[in-house]
Design a protein around this motif. Structure first.
Motif, PDB file in Angstrom:
ATOM      1  N   THR A  99       0.822  -1.204   0.000  1.00  0.00           N
ATOM      2  CA  THR A  99       0.000   0.000   0.000  1.00  0.00           C
ATOM      3  C   THR A  99       0.861   1.261   0.000  1.00  0.00           C
ATOM      4  N   HIS A 101      -0.837   4.223   0.731  1.00  0.00           N
ATOM      5  CA  HIS A 101      -1.715   5.195   1.374  1.00  0.00           C
ATOM      6  C   HIS A 101      -2.128   4.724   2.758  1.00  0.00           C
ATOM      7  N   ARG A 103      -4.799   4.568   5.965  1.00  0.00           N
ATOM      8  CA  ARG A 103      -6.196   4.168   5.931  1.00  0.00           C
ATOM      9  C   ARG A 103      -7.114   5.351   5.576  1.00  0.00           C
ATOM     10  N   CYS A 105      -6.506   8.123   3.807  1.00  0.00           N
ATOM     11  CA  CYS A 105      -6.433   8.508   2.396  1.00  0.00           C
ATOM     12  C   CYS A 105      -7.079   7.443   1.506  1.00  0.00           C
ATOM     13  N   LYS A 106      -6.882   6.194   1.870  1.00  0.00           N
ATOM     14  CA  LYS A 106      -7.461   5.098   1.096  1.00  0.00           C
ATOM     15  C   LYS A 106      -8.984   5.209   1.105  1.00  0.00           C
ATOM     16  N   GLU A 107      -9.537   5.505   2.276  1.00  0.00           N
ATOM     17  CA  GLU A 107     -10.979   5.592   2.383  1.00  0.00           C
ATOM     18  C   GLU A 107     -11.498   6.820   1.650  1.00  0.00           C
ATOM     19  N   ARG A 108     -10.737   7.878   1.688  1.00  0.00           N
ATOM     20  CA  ARG A 108     -11.144   9.088   0.980  1.00  0.00           C
ATOM     21  C   ARG A 108     -11.135   8.846  -0.538  1.00  0.00           C
ATOM     22  N   ARG A 109     -10.120   8.101  -1.012  1.00  0.00           N
ATOM     23  CA  ARG A 109     -10.009   7.849  -2.443  1.00  0.00           C
ATOM     24  C   ARG A 109     -11.107   6.929  -2.945  1.00  0.00           C
ATOM     25  N   SER A 110     -11.491   5.938  -2.157  1.00  0.00           N
ATOM     26  CA  SER A 110     -12.492   4.989  -2.615  1.00  0.00           C
ATOM     27  C   SER A 110     -13.906   5.457  -2.317  1.00  0.00           C
ATOM     28  N   ALA A 111     -14.048   6.550  -1.579  1.00  0.00           N
ATOM     29  CA  ALA A 111     -15.381   7.046  -1.229  1.00  0.00           C
ATOM     30  C   ALA A 111     -16.010   7.766  -2.422  1.00  0.00           C
TER      31      ALA A 111
END
Ligand SMILES: [Zn+2]
Length: 111
Positions: A99, A101, A103, A105-111
């Motif tokens: 990874t 990113h 957690r 940033c990952k959630e922001r990107r997939s949201a």
């Protein structure tokens, strides 16, 4: 990050990379030669070709992510979030060593 930790994640990445390369390598051998099929076997071959494509679609990006992560280890930036620059938790890296990113940033990107 300590050198011993980096070494640990590097090993995890190399292991996964080898695993994926073995899979795609083996699948490549089983792809039937073009033009050598007739009748009932065509449908079966189509299904298999489709499976190969799916394999490549899922493994391709992952292999690239692993290569990128190995590059970051060489550059000394491994474990730093590419989005916000925080150090990614080792717990997260243990689960997803490739990874780039944290957690959040990952959630922001997939949201
Ligand atoms: Zn982040």
């Amino acid at each position: 990050m300590h050198a011993s930790q980096l070494d640990h994640f590097k090993r995890l990445l190399l292991e996964k990379q080898r695993e994926l390369s073995d899979l795609t390598g083996e699948a490549g051998i089983r792809v039937p030669a073009a033009g050598g099929l007739r009748g009932d076997s065509v449908e079966e071959a189509d299904a298999e070709a489709e499976l190969q494509i799916r394999l490549h679609q899922t493994d391709g990006p992952l292999l690239r992510a692993i290569e990128d992560a190995l590059g970051r280890i060489r550059q000394g930036t491994y474990g730093v979030c590419g989005g916000c620059g925080v150090h990614i938790s080792t717990i997260r890296l243990e689960a997803v060593p490739w990874t780039h990113h944290c957690r959040e940033c990952k959630e922001r990107r997939s949201a």
